[in-house]
Scaffold this active site. Structure first.
Site, PDB file in Angstrom:
ATOM      1  N   LYS A 132       0.853  -1.198   0.000  1.00  0.00           N
ATOM      2  CA  LYS A 132       0.000   0.000   0.000  1.00  0.00           C
ATOM      3  C   LYS A 132       0.882   1.240   0.000  1.00  0.00           C
ATOM      4  O   LYS A 132       1.891   1.287   0.702  1.00  0.00           O
ATOM      5  CB  LYS A 132      -0.925  -0.001   1.223  1.00  0.00           C
ATOM      6  CG  LYS A 132      -1.791   1.260   1.319  1.00  0.00           C
ATOM      7  CD  LYS A 132      -2.942   1.099   2.300  1.00  0.00           C
ATOM      8  CE  LYS A 132      -2.589   1.267   3.743  1.00  0.00           C
ATOM      9  NZ  LYS A 132      -1.943   2.557   4.103  1.00  0.00           N
ATOM     10  N   GLU A 134       0.715   5.738   0.008  1.00  0.00           N
ATOM     11  CA  GLU A 134      -0.128   6.908   0.273  1.00  0.00           C
ATOM     12  C   GLU A 134       0.083   7.967  -0.806  1.00  0.00           C
ATOM     13  O   GLU A 134       1.201   8.198  -1.270  1.00  0.00           O
ATOM     14  CB  GLU A 134       0.236   7.508   1.638  1.00  0.00           C
ATOM     15  CG  GLU A 134      -0.106   6.593   2.792  1.00  0.00           C
ATOM     16  CD  GLU A 134       0.136   7.234   4.163  1.00  0.00           C
ATOM     17  OE1 GLU A 134       0.419   8.444   4.236  1.00  0.00           O
ATOM     18  OE2 GLU A 134       0.030   6.499   5.159  1.00  0.00           O
ATOM     19  N   GLU A 202      -9.217   7.712   3.912  1.00  0.00           N
ATOM     20  CA  GLU A 202      -9.073   7.948   5.355  1.00  0.00           C
ATOM     21  C   GLU A 202      -9.553   9.351   5.744  1.00  0.00           C
ATOM     22  O   GLU A 202      -9.122  10.365   5.163  1.00  0.00           O
ATOM     23  CB  GLU A 202      -7.615   7.755   5.789  1.00  0.00           C
ATOM     24  CG  GLU A 202      -7.436   7.977   7.295  1.00  0.00           C
ATOM     25  CD  GLU A 202      -6.180   7.359   7.893  1.00  0.00           C
ATOM     26  OE1 GLU A 202      -5.442   6.664   7.181  1.00  0.00           O
ATOM     27  OE2 GLU A 202      -5.958   7.565   9.098  1.00  0.00           O
TER      28      GLU A 202
END
Ligand code: KIV
Length: 284
Positions: A132, A134, A202
Protein backbone atom coordinates in the site's frame (compact mmCIF):
# COMPACT_ATOMS: atom_id res chain seq x y z
CA UNK A 1 4.20 -16.73 -0.89
CA UNK A 2 0.41 -16.87 -0.45
CA UNK A 3 -1.00 -19.75 1.60
CA UNK A 4 -3.42 -22.14 -0.12
CA UNK A 5 -6.98 -20.84 0.12
CA UNK A 6 -5.95 -17.19 0.39
CA UNK A 7 -8.33 -14.49 -0.86
CA UNK A 8 -6.63 -13.33 -4.06
CA UNK A 9 -6.31 -9.78 -5.33
CA UNK A 10 -8.78 -10.43 -8.22
CA UNK A 11 -11.28 -11.91 -5.71
CA UNK A 12 -10.80 -8.86 -3.48
CA UNK A 13 -11.46 -6.55 -6.46
CA UNK A 14 -14.54 -8.53 -7.47
CA UNK A 15 -16.14 -7.75 -4.09
CA UNK A 16 -16.79 -4.13 -5.16
CA UNK A 17 -20.44 -3.34 -4.56
CA UNK A 18 -21.01 -6.77 -2.94
CA UNK A 19 -20.44 -8.05 0.60
CA UNK A 20 -18.39 -5.35 2.43
CA UNK A 21 -14.68 -6.14 2.71
CA UNK A 22 -13.24 -6.46 6.23
CA UNK A 23 -9.65 -5.30 6.67
CA UNK A 24 -7.78 -5.08 9.99
CA UNK A 25 -4.19 -4.30 10.89
CA UNK A 26 -1.82 -6.72 12.59
CA UNK A 27 1.82 -6.32 13.57
CA UNK A 28 3.09 -9.63 14.96
CA UNK A 29 2.64 -13.38 14.63
CA UNK A 30 -0.13 -13.97 17.24
CA UNK A 31 -2.12 -11.00 15.92
CA UNK A 32 -1.70 -12.32 12.35
CA UNK A 33 -2.84 -15.80 13.39
CA UNK A 34 -5.87 -14.55 15.33
CA UNK A 35 -6.99 -11.91 12.81
CA UNK A 36 -6.75 -14.59 10.13
CA UNK A 37 -8.72 -17.11 12.22
CA UNK A 38 -11.37 -14.43 12.90
CA UNK A 39 -12.10 -14.31 9.19
CA UNK A 40 -10.72 -10.93 8.07
CA UNK A 41 -10.66 -10.62 4.28
CA UNK A 42 -7.34 -8.82 4.38
CA UNK A 43 -4.71 -8.08 7.01
CA UNK A 44 -2.76 -4.84 6.70
CA UNK A 45 0.68 -4.62 8.25
CA UNK A 46 0.25 -0.88 8.63
CA UNK A 47 2.98 1.63 9.31
CA UNK A 48 0.63 2.57 12.18
CA UNK A 49 2.89 0.06 13.97
CA UNK A 50 4.99 3.15 14.66
CA UNK A 51 2.31 4.26 17.11
CA UNK A 52 0.68 0.96 18.17
CA UNK A 53 3.85 -1.05 18.70
CA UNK A 54 7.02 1.05 18.59
CA UNK A 55 5.86 3.95 20.77
CA UNK A 56 6.30 6.80 18.26
CA UNK A 57 3.78 9.61 17.90
CA UNK A 58 3.50 9.30 14.10
CA UNK A 59 4.28 6.87 11.29
CA UNK A 60 7.20 8.97 10.04
CA UNK A 61 10.06 7.19 11.88
CA UNK A 62 9.01 3.73 10.60
CA UNK A 63 11.61 2.25 8.22
CA UNK A 64 11.50 -0.33 5.45
CA UNK A 65 13.45 -2.68 7.77
CA UNK A 66 10.72 -2.28 10.46
CA UNK A 67 8.02 -3.07 7.90
CA UNK A 68 9.89 -6.13 6.61
CA UNK A 69 10.37 -7.51 10.14
CA UNK A 70 6.70 -7.10 11.11
CA UNK A 71 5.40 -8.34 7.74
CA UNK A 72 7.45 -11.50 8.16
CA UNK A 73 6.05 -11.95 11.69
CA UNK A 74 2.40 -11.54 10.60
CA UNK A 75 2.95 -13.88 7.69
CA UNK A 76 4.45 -16.47 10.10
CA UNK A 77 1.33 -16.11 12.23
CA UNK A 78 -0.89 -16.87 9.24
CA UNK A 79 1.30 -19.89 8.44
CA UNK A 80 0.91 -21.08 12.04
CA UNK A 81 -2.85 -20.89 11.66
CA UNK A 82 -2.61 -22.92 8.47
CA UNK A 83 -0.94 -25.79 10.31
CA UNK A 84 -3.19 -25.68 13.37
CA UNK A 85 -5.34 -28.81 13.65
CA UNK A 86 -8.62 -26.95 13.39
CA UNK A 87 -7.57 -25.21 10.21
CA UNK A 88 -8.05 -28.57 8.46
CA UNK A 89 -11.70 -28.26 9.52
CA UNK A 90 -11.65 -24.59 8.47
CA UNK A 91 -10.46 -25.62 5.03
CA UNK A 92 -13.23 -28.22 4.81
CA UNK A 93 -15.74 -25.47 5.60
CA UNK A 94 -14.21 -23.35 2.84
CA UNK A 95 -12.67 -20.86 5.30
CA UNK A 96 -10.06 -18.64 3.71
CA UNK A 97 -6.80 -17.04 4.68
CA UNK A 98 -6.67 -13.26 4.56
CA UNK A 99 -4.87 -11.40 1.80
CA UNK A 100 -1.71 -9.91 3.37
CA UNK A 101 -0.97 -6.29 2.46
CA UNK A 102 2.02 -4.31 3.78
CA UNK A 103 2.57 -0.55 3.92
CA UNK A 104 5.47 1.10 2.17
CA UNK A 105 6.73 3.51 4.86
CA UNK A 106 7.57 7.21 4.62
CA UNK A 107 10.80 7.77 2.68
CA UNK A 108 10.83 4.16 1.41
CA UNK A 109 9.05 5.28 -1.78
CA UNK A 110 8.02 8.53 -3.43
CA UNK A 111 11.60 9.84 -3.52
CA UNK A 112 12.90 7.65 -6.33
CA UNK A 113 11.09 4.92 -8.25
CA UNK A 114 14.00 2.54 -7.66
CA UNK A 115 13.80 2.87 -3.85
CA UNK A 116 10.05 2.19 -3.93
CA UNK A 117 10.47 -0.89 -6.11
CA UNK A 118 13.29 -2.27 -3.92
CA UNK A 119 11.25 -1.73 -0.74
CA UNK A 120 8.14 -3.34 -2.28
CA UNK A 121 10.15 -6.37 -3.41
CA UNK A 122 11.50 -6.72 0.15
CA UNK A 123 7.93 -6.67 1.55
CA UNK A 124 6.72 -9.27 -0.95
CA UNK A 125 9.70 -11.47 -0.10
CA UNK A 126 8.75 -11.07 3.59
CA UNK A 127 5.34 -12.60 2.85
CA UNK A 128 3.01 -9.80 1.68
CA UNK A 129 0.86 -10.35 -1.41
CA UNK A 130 0.38 -6.63 -2.08
CA UNK A 131 1.72 -3.28 -0.88
CA UNK A 132 0.00 0.00 0.00
CA UNK A 133 1.20 3.52 -0.83
CA UNK A 134 -0.13 6.91 0.27
CA UNK A 135 -0.94 9.83 -2.01
CA UNK A 136 -0.82 10.49 -5.73
CA UNK A 137 2.46 12.36 -6.22
CA UNK A 138 4.27 12.07 -9.54
CA UNK A 139 6.94 9.61 -8.35
CA UNK A 140 4.34 7.59 -6.41
CA UNK A 141 2.17 7.22 -9.54
CA UNK A 142 5.21 6.15 -11.57
CA UNK A 143 6.17 3.69 -8.80
CA UNK A 144 2.65 2.17 -8.80
CA UNK A 145 2.95 1.60 -12.57
CA UNK A 146 6.41 0.02 -12.24
CA UNK A 147 5.29 -2.25 -9.39
CA UNK A 148 2.32 -3.48 -11.40
CA UNK A 149 4.67 -4.09 -14.36
CA UNK A 150 6.72 -6.48 -12.21
CA UNK A 151 3.67 -8.24 -10.76
CA UNK A 152 3.19 -6.46 -7.42
CA UNK A 153 -0.43 -5.41 -6.75
CA UNK A 154 -0.79 -1.98 -5.15
CA UNK A 155 -3.46 -0.59 -2.84
CA UNK A 156 -3.72 3.22 -2.80
CA UNK A 157 -4.47 5.45 0.19
CA UNK A 158 -5.85 8.98 -0.10
CA UNK A 159 -7.56 11.59 2.05
CA UNK A 160 -5.94 12.05 5.47
CA UNK A 161 -2.70 10.26 4.63
CA UNK A 162 -0.76 10.08 7.93
CA UNK A 163 2.64 10.26 6.22
CA UNK A 164 1.70 13.87 5.20
CA UNK A 165 0.75 14.90 8.77
CA UNK A 166 3.22 17.79 8.74
CA UNK A 167 1.80 19.20 5.50
CA UNK A 168 -1.76 18.91 6.87
CA UNK A 169 -0.75 20.49 10.21
CA UNK A 170 -2.15 17.54 12.18
CA UNK A 171 -4.42 14.51 11.73
CA UNK A 172 -7.30 16.59 10.31
CA UNK A 173 -10.35 15.74 8.18
CA UNK A 174 -9.48 16.25 4.49
CA UNK A 175 -11.69 17.11 1.50
CA UNK A 176 -14.13 19.34 3.40
CA UNK A 177 -14.38 22.26 0.93
CA UNK A 178 -15.58 21.69 -2.65
CA UNK A 179 -12.08 22.50 -3.90
CA UNK A 180 -10.46 20.08 -1.44
CA UNK A 181 -13.03 17.40 -2.33
CA UNK A 182 -12.21 17.82 -6.04
CA UNK A 183 -8.53 17.38 -5.24
CA UNK A 184 -9.20 14.07 -3.37
CA UNK A 185 -11.39 12.92 -6.28
CA UNK A 186 -8.60 13.76 -8.73
CA UNK A 187 -6.16 11.74 -6.61
CA UNK A 188 -8.60 8.78 -6.66
CA UNK A 189 -8.81 8.90 -10.46
CA UNK A 190 -5.03 9.27 -10.81
CA UNK A 191 -4.24 6.19 -8.71
CA UNK A 192 -6.93 4.18 -10.52
CA UNK A 193 -5.36 5.21 -13.81
CA UNK A 194 -1.94 4.11 -12.46
CA UNK A 195 -3.46 0.69 -11.70
CA UNK A 196 -4.29 0.27 -7.99
CA UNK A 197 -6.56 -2.70 -7.20
CA UNK A 198 -8.22 -0.90 -4.28
CA UNK A 199 -7.83 2.25 -2.22
CA UNK A 200 -8.10 3.31 1.42
CA UNK A 201 -10.12 6.49 2.01
CA UNK A 202 -9.07 7.95 5.36
CA UNK A 203 -10.90 10.62 7.39
CA UNK A 204 -12.88 12.38 4.67
CA UNK A 205 -16.59 13.34 4.69
CA UNK A 206 -18.92 10.37 4.13
CA UNK A 207 -20.53 12.14 1.16
CA UNK A 208 -17.16 12.50 -0.58
CA UNK A 209 -16.35 8.83 0.12
CA UNK A 210 -19.71 7.88 -1.43
CA UNK A 211 -18.91 10.00 -4.53
CA UNK A 212 -15.50 8.35 -4.92
CA UNK A 213 -16.95 4.86 -4.34
CA UNK A 214 -19.47 5.53 -7.11
CA UNK A 215 -16.85 6.99 -9.46
CA UNK A 216 -14.06 4.39 -9.29
CA UNK A 217 -14.10 0.77 -10.50
CA UNK A 218 -11.98 -0.51 -7.61
CA UNK A 219 -13.12 -1.24 -4.03
CA UNK A 220 -12.86 1.69 -1.60
CA UNK A 221 -11.90 0.78 1.97
CA UNK A 222 -12.87 3.42 4.50
CA UNK A 223 -11.50 4.47 7.86
CA UNK A 224 -13.31 7.51 9.15
CA UNK A 225 -14.94 7.77 5.73
CA UNK A 226 -18.50 6.75 6.57
CA UNK A 227 -20.67 3.76 5.71
CA UNK A 228 -20.82 4.00 1.91
CA UNK A 229 -17.42 2.47 1.09
CA UNK A 230 -16.94 -1.05 -0.32
CA UNK A 231 -15.24 -2.11 2.91
CA UNK A 232 -13.75 -0.87 6.17
CA UNK A 233 -10.30 -0.99 7.73
CA UNK A 234 -9.52 -0.51 11.41
CA UNK A 235 -6.38 -0.41 13.49
CA UNK A 236 -6.45 -3.59 15.63
CA UNK A 237 -5.34 -1.77 18.80
CA UNK A 238 -8.32 0.62 18.53
CA UNK A 239 -10.73 -2.35 18.25
CA UNK A 240 -9.29 -4.23 21.22
CA UNK A 241 -8.65 -1.32 23.59
CA UNK A 242 -4.86 -1.38 23.53
CA UNK A 243 -4.41 2.33 22.83
CA UNK A 244 -4.15 5.15 25.34
CA UNK A 245 -6.80 7.82 25.65
CA UNK A 246 -10.41 7.99 24.54
CA UNK A 247 -11.74 5.92 21.62
CA UNK A 248 -11.27 7.80 18.33
CA UNK A 249 -14.48 8.97 16.64
CA UNK A 250 -13.86 6.72 13.63
CA UNK A 251 -13.18 3.63 15.76
CA UNK A 252 -15.24 1.28 17.92
CA UNK A 253 -13.87 -0.61 20.91
CA UNK A 254 -14.96 -4.29 20.93
CA UNK A 255 -12.74 -5.43 23.83
CA UNK A 256 -10.68 -4.02 26.67
CA UNK A 257 -7.45 -5.96 26.34
CA UNK A 258 -5.50 -3.09 27.93
CA UNK A 259 -7.34 -3.53 31.25
CA UNK A 260 -7.15 -7.34 31.04
CA UNK A 261 -3.39 -7.15 30.51
CA UNK A 262 -2.85 -4.74 33.41
CA UNK A 263 -5.08 -6.86 35.71
CA UNK A 264 -3.26 -10.07 34.74
CA UNK A 265 0.19 -8.60 35.47
CA UNK A 266 -0.98 -7.11 38.77
CA UNK A 267 -2.56 -10.45 39.84
CA UNK A 268 0.72 -12.20 38.97
CA UNK A 269 2.70 -9.62 40.98
CA UNK A 270 0.39 -10.12 43.98
CA UNK A 271 0.78 -13.92 43.76
CA UNK A 272 4.58 -13.75 43.59
CA UNK A 273 4.76 -11.35 46.56
CA UNK A 274 2.41 -13.55 48.61
CA UNK A 275 4.34 -16.70 47.54
CA UNK A 276 1.17 -18.13 45.93
CA UNK A 277 3.06 -18.62 42.64
CA UNK A 278 4.79 -20.83 41.65
CA UNK A 279 3.20 -23.81 43.38
CA UNK A 280 4.26 -27.44 43.29
CA UNK A 281 2.20 -27.77 40.11
CA UNK A 282 4.39 -25.22 38.37
CA UNK A 283 7.63 -26.79 39.64
CA UNK A 284 9.84 -29.70 38.49
O1 KIV B 1 -1.04 2.16 8.83
C1 KIV B 1 -2.24 1.87 8.91
O2 KIV B 1 -2.70 1.22 9.86
C2 KIV B 1 -3.12 2.33 7.85
C3 KIV B 1 -4.60 2.19 8.07
C4 KIV B 1 -5.05 3.18 9.04
C5 KIV B 1 -5.35 2.27 6.81
O3 KIV B 1 -2.66 2.83 6.87
Amino acid sequence: MALPNTLTVPQFEARKGNLPLVVVTAYDAPQGRLADAAGADAILVGDSLGMTTLGYDSTLPVTVADMVLHTRAVSRGQQARAIEKNSVEDAARGARHALLIADLPFGGYGVTIEDGVRAAVDLIQAGAQAVKVEGAGEITLATIRRLIDIGIPVMGHIGMTPQSVNRFGGFKVQGKSEEAAESVLRAANAIVEAGVFSMVLEVIPATLAARITEAVPTPTIGIGAGPFCDGQVQVLHDLIGLTDGPTLRHAKRYADIGSSLRDAVSAYAADVRARRFPTEENSF
